[in-house]
Design a protein around this motif. Structure first.
Motif, PDB file in Angstrom:
ATOM      1  N   HIS A  93       0.830  -1.204   0.000  1.00 22.05           N
ATOM      2  CA  HIS A  93       0.000   0.000   0.000  1.00 22.05           C
ATOM      3  C   HIS A  93       0.872   1.265   0.000  1.00 22.05           C
ATOM      4  O   HIS A  93       0.515   2.287  -0.587  1.00 22.05           O
ATOM      5  N   LEU A  94       2.010   1.185   0.678  1.00 21.67           N
ATOM      6  CA  LEU A  94       2.939   2.321   0.682  1.00 21.67           C
ATOM      7  C   LEU A  94       3.451   2.597  -0.732  1.00 21.67           C
ATOM      8  O   LEU A  94       3.586   3.752  -1.140  1.00 21.67           O
ATOM      9  N   ILE A  95       3.713   1.533  -1.483  1.00 24.03           N
ATOM     10  CA  ILE A  95       4.148   1.717  -2.872  1.00 24.03           C
ATOM     11  C   ILE A  95       3.044   2.405  -3.675  1.00 24.03           C
ATOM     12  O   ILE A  95       3.304   3.303  -4.482  1.00 24.03           O
ATOM     13  N   GLY A  96       1.784   1.986  -3.426  1.00 16.33           N
ATOM     14  CA  GLY A  96       0.667   2.649  -4.108  1.00 16.33           C
ATOM     15  C   GLY A  96       0.566   4.115  -3.741  1.00 16.33           C
ATOM     16  O   GLY A  96       0.272   4.966  -4.589  1.00 16.33           O
ATOM     17  N   ALA A  97       0.804   4.429  -2.465  1.00 14.97           N
ATOM     18  CA  ALA A  97       0.765   5.829  -2.032  1.00 14.97           C
ATOM     19  C   ALA A  97       1.869   6.635  -2.695  1.00 14.97           C
ATOM     20  O   ALA A  97       1.676   7.797  -3.072  1.00 14.97           O
ATOM     21  N   MET A  98       3.043   6.023  -2.869  1.00 13.73           N
ATOM     22  CA  MET A  98       4.134   6.704  -3.558  1.00 13.73           C
ATOM     23  C   MET A  98       3.771   6.986  -5.013  1.00 13.73           C
ATOM     24  O   MET A  98       4.132   8.039  -5.564  1.00 13.73           O
ATOM     25  N   LYS A  99       3.040   6.041  -5.647  1.00 13.25           N
ATOM     26  CA  LYS A  99       2.582   6.270  -7.014  1.00 13.25           C
ATOM     27  C   LYS A  99       1.660   7.478  -7.075  1.00 13.25           C
ATOM     28  O   LYS A  99       1.745   8.307  -7.986  1.00 13.25           O
ATOM     29  N   GLN A 100       0.752   7.578  -6.098  1.00 17.56           N
ATOM     30  CA  GLN A 100      -0.134   8.735  -6.045  1.00 17.56           C
ATOM     31  C   GLN A 100       0.657  10.025  -5.863  1.00 17.56           C
ATOM     32  O   GLN A 100       0.357  11.048  -6.477  1.00 17.56           O
ATOM     33  N   LEU A 101       1.681   9.948  -5.032  1.00 21.01           N
ATOM     34  CA  LEU A 101       2.509  11.129  -4.788  1.00 21.01           C
ATOM     35  C   LEU A 101       3.236  11.549  -6.056  1.00 21.01           C
ATOM     36  O   LEU A 101       3.354  12.741  -6.354  1.00 21.01           O
ATOM     37  N   SER A 102       3.730  10.565  -6.811  1.00 25.24           N
ATOM     38  CA  SER A 102       4.446  10.884  -8.047  1.00 25.24           C
ATOM     39  C   SER A 102       3.540  11.495  -9.098  1.00 25.24           C
ATOM     40  O   SER A 102       4.014  12.178 -10.014  1.00 25.24           O
ATOM     41  N   LYS A 103       2.223  11.261  -8.987  1.00 28.94           N
ATOM     42  CA  LYS A 103       1.274  11.829  -9.946  1.00 28.94           C
ATOM     43  C   LYS A 103       0.766  13.199  -9.517  1.00 28.94           C
ATOM     44  O   LYS A 103      -0.089  13.778 -10.177  1.00 28.94           O
ATOM     45  N   GLY A 104       1.280  13.711  -8.407  1.00 34.81           N
ATOM     46  CA  GLY A 104       0.905  15.053  -7.980  1.00 34.81           C
ATOM     47  C   GLY A 104      -0.170  15.098  -6.924  1.00 34.81           C
ATOM     48  O   GLY A 104      -0.627  16.190  -6.551  1.00 34.81           O
ATOM     49  N   ASN A 105      -0.591  13.947  -6.411  1.00 41.38           N
ATOM     50  CA  ASN A 105      -1.574  13.927  -5.338  1.00 41.38           C
ATOM     51  C   ASN A 105      -0.841  14.061  -4.005  1.00 41.38           C
ATOM     52  O   ASN A 105      -0.524  13.066  -3.343  1.00 41.38           O
ATOM     53  N   PHE A 106      -0.572  15.318  -3.606  1.00 41.21           N
ATOM     54  CA  PHE A 106       0.227  15.558  -2.404  1.00 41.21           C
ATOM     55  C   PHE A 106      -0.610  15.497  -1.126  1.00 41.21           C
ATOM     56  O   PHE A 106      -0.066  15.655  -0.036  1.00 41.21           O
ATOM     57  N   ASP A 107      -1.920  15.281  -1.256  1.00 38.78           N
ATOM     58  CA  ASP A 107      -2.771  15.163  -0.075  1.00 38.78           C
ATOM     59  C   ASP A 107      -2.848  13.724   0.415  1.00 38.78           C
ATOM     60  O   ASP A 107      -3.585  13.421   1.347  1.00 38.78           O
ATOM     61  N   VAL A 108      -2.099  12.832  -0.231  1.00 43.93           N
ATOM     62  CA  VAL A 108      -2.106  11.438   0.179  1.00 43.93           C
ATOM     63  C   VAL A 108      -1.514  11.305   1.576  1.00 43.93           C
ATOM     64  O   VAL A 108      -0.571  11.999   1.937  1.00 43.93           O
ATOM     65  N   LYS A 109      -2.117  10.427   2.357  1.00 46.21           N
ATOM     66  CA  LYS A 109      -1.614  10.198   3.719  1.00 46.21           C
ATOM     67  C   LYS A 109      -1.683   8.693   3.989  1.00 46.21           C
ATOM     68  O   LYS A 109      -2.738   8.078   3.834  1.00 46.21           O
ATOM     69  N   PHE A 110      -0.565   8.110   4.354  1.00 42.42           N
ATOM     70  CA  PHE A 110      -0.499   6.675   4.567  1.00 42.42           C
ATOM     71  C   PHE A 110      -0.864   6.351   6.011  1.00 42.42           C
ATOM     72  O   PHE A 110      -0.306   6.919   6.942  1.00 42.42           O
ATOM     73  N   LYS A 111      -1.812   5.440   6.144  1.00 42.16           N
ATOM     74  CA  LYS A 111      -2.268   5.044   7.477  1.00 42.16           C
ATOM     75  C   LYS A 111      -1.837   3.606   7.744  1.00 42.16           C
ATOM     76  O   LYS A 111      -1.992   2.737   6.894  1.00 42.16           O
ATOM     77  N   ALA A 112      -1.323   3.365   8.910  1.00 42.66           N
ATOM     78  CA  ALA A 112      -0.907   2.018   9.282  1.00 42.66           C
ATOM     79  C   ALA A 112      -0.993   1.868  10.796  1.00 42.66           C
ATOM     80  O   ALA A 112      -0.860   2.841  11.538  1.00 42.66           O
ATOM     81  N   ASN A 113      -1.229   0.653  11.219  1.00 43.07           N
ATOM     82  CA  ASN A 113      -1.323   0.353  12.640  1.00 43.07           C
ATOM     83  C   ASN A 113       0.083   0.338  13.248  1.00 43.07           C
ATOM     84  O   ASN A 113       0.921  -0.469  12.836  1.00 43.07           O
ATOM     85  N   PRO A 114       0.381   1.229  14.186  1.00 41.81           N
ATOM     86  CA  PRO A 114       1.739   1.266  14.777  1.00 41.81           C
ATOM     87  C   PRO A 114       2.151  -0.061  15.392  1.00 41.81           C
ATOM     88  O   PRO A 114       3.341  -0.353  15.509  1.00 41.81           O
ATOM     89  N   LYS A 115       1.174  -0.892  15.734  1.00 44.40           N
ATOM     90  CA  LYS A 115       1.470  -2.176  16.353  1.00 44.40           C
ATOM     91  C   LYS A 115       2.266  -3.083  15.429  1.00 44.40           C
ATOM     92  O   LYS A 115       3.048  -3.920  15.881  1.00 44.40           O
ATOM     93  N   TYR A 116       2.071  -2.910  14.103  1.00 42.46           N
ATOM     94  CA  TYR A 116       2.714  -3.804  13.147  1.00 42.46           C
ATOM     95  C   TYR A 116       3.783  -3.106  12.303  1.00 42.46           C
ATOM     96  O   TYR A 116       4.290  -3.686  11.355  1.00 42.46           O
ATOM     97  N   MET A 117       4.085  -1.860  12.602  1.00 42.44           N
ATOM     98  CA  MET A 117       5.052  -1.150  11.771  1.00 42.44           C
ATOM     99  C   MET A 117       6.478  -1.594  12.045  1.00 42.44           C
ATOM    100  O   MET A 117       7.299  -1.655  11.143  1.00 42.44           O
ATOM    101  N   GLY A 118       6.790  -1.895  13.302  1.00 41.92           N
ATOM    102  CA  GLY A 118       8.129  -2.363  13.634  1.00 41.92           C
ATOM    103  C   GLY A 118       9.199  -1.395  13.192  1.00 41.92           C
ATOM    104  O   GLY A 118       9.115  -0.189  13.412  1.00 41.92           O
ATOM    105  N   GLN A 119      10.243  -1.934  12.527  1.00 44.15           N
ATOM    106  CA  GLN A 119      11.366  -1.105  12.112  1.00 44.15           C
ATOM    107  C   GLN A 119      11.008  -0.183  10.955  1.00 44.15           C
ATOM    108  O   GLN A 119      11.789   0.699  10.598  1.00 44.15           O
TER     109      GLN A 119
END
Length: 389
Positions: free
Chosen positions: A116-142
């Motif tokens: 999903h982060l890769i998808g968000a980066m694709k959106q960012l590269s297309k000029g969608n700067f309002d994209v915000k990546f959401k993830a559960n801190p419990k599973y983010m780890g490193q």
């Protein structure tokens, strides 16, 4: 909607369902195939599964045998003991799978939101700067810092995009206003039957607006050059007090025309800086002070030193700066009173240029109101500045 789908939507980087095109999904699948473990690890996994099955059966067999040999050795080894051994083996296998799942599940979650982060980066590269990546801190780890940094980057890019759009809008407006005036008065002059005094008045306005356009273009070019980090920067040692005296004398026609008293206190001060760039700072501050000082008023210039810093103060006894305007004085195109600034020929870029030059010298500039009335600008510069950042 299933829990899995809700979970995926919660981790989705955008708020809409159509956040990936079929082409992007194919690319993600290709990336997934590239991230697939090598064949040797797959075979090792298969062998490990078989060894786990054999191991759990052996453990179950000897466990059941030891228990019944101790308690009922006369029973032998009937079929129900074999069934009990198989059941215990399955129970141990289930326990091992659940135990492994505790470690594997966070990894699967990480891989899930990684795509999903890769998808968000694709959106960012297309000029969608309002994209915000959401993830559960419990599973983010490193990967936690990566998600945090991505969101910060997206937020900064969004802010820069808004500033860019605002800058373009301001430039268009600032150029459009004098061009409209020039076109309007030129058309009026074509009418022909106008008194000479009116013609001269219209021509004066056209000349004034043309000069304003020229100043605006020069300031825009200067500001762009300063921000490009390729502007010539040649620091050298020179007398700052002599530079200020020279510039005050150059402005003499301006302050004499308004009968302004110059309050000057310039002890001998030597500084290492780009003389041409720093002169632009004093010219802009002096012109600003003179412009907003009433007739018969006072403009002051003071120099002091404290340790490695040189402090310059430029002030006047004109009107105070409003508390609403103070935080925005150094923003591009900011004008406290747009109508008065237009009459005075201001472009709203002078103080932005000043701040950029001071920043290039690792200095600081601040604007404030004097207790006895009037505005003041305080500039602090290192005595041996050699920076150009």
């Amino acid at each position: 909607m299933s829990k899995e789908r809700r979970r995926r939507r919660e981790w989705c980087a955008t708020d809409n369902d159509d956040w990936q095109t079929p082409e992007e999904r194919e690319k993600l699948k290709e990336i997934s195939r590239q991230l697939r473990p090598p064949a040797k690890f797959i075979w090792m996994g298969i062998i490990g599964i078989h060894l786990s099955v054999v191991g759990t059966w052996v453990i179950s067999y000897y466990t059941v045998r030891a228990i019944f040999n101790r308690t009922h050795p006369e029973l032998g080894w009937p079929i129900w003991k074999q069934i009990l051994t198989i059941e215990l083996s399955f129970l141990l296998m289930y326990a091992i799978i659940k135990f492994a799942h505790v470690f594997v599940r966070p990894l699967r979650r990480q891989m899930d939101w990684f795509f999903h982060l890769i998808g968000a980066m694709k959106q960012l590269s297309k000029g969608n700067f309002d994209v915000k990546f959401k993830a559960n801190p419990k599973y983010m780890g490193q990967f936690g810092p990566l998600v945090t940094t991505f969101n910060e980057m997206a937020s900064e890019l969004s802010q820069m995009e808004r500033m860019r759009q605002e800058f373009i809008s301001n430039v268009s407006h600032e150029f459009q206003s004098p061009l409209t005036s020039i076109a309007g008065f030129a058309k009026a002059l074509q009418a022909g039957d106008l008194p000479d005094a009116t013609k001269h008045h219209y021509l004066d306005i056209i000349e004034t607006e043309s000069k304003r356009l020229s100043r605006l273009s020069d300031n825009l070019l200067k500001l762009t050059s300063l921000e490009s980090k390729h502007h010539p920067f040649e620091p050298k040692k020179y007398r700052l007090d002599r530079q200020l005296r020279h510039l005050i004398l150059l402005c003499e026609p301006l302050w004499q025309e308004k009968d302004i008293e110059m309050d000057v206190d310039l002890p001998e001060v030597t500084i290492v800086a780009d003389e041409d760039l720093i002169s632009q700072v004093w010219i802009n501050l002096l012109h600003n002070s003179i412009k907003f000082t009433p007739k018969g008023g006072t403009v002051g210039v003071r120099l002091t030193t404290s340790g490695p810093l040189v402090h310059a103060l430029v002030y006047n006894n004109g009107p105070d700066i409003s508390s609403e305007a103070l935080p925005h004085l150094f923003e591009r195109f900011f004008k406290e009173d747009k109508s008065r600034e237009r009459e005075r020929g201001g472009s709203g870029l002078g103080l932005s240029i000043v701040q950029k030059i001071v920043d290039m010298h690792d200095g600081e500039i601040a604007a404030s109101n004097r207790p006895q009335g009037g505005a003041q600008f305080a500039v602090s510069l290192p005595a041996s500045s050699t920076s150009s950042s």
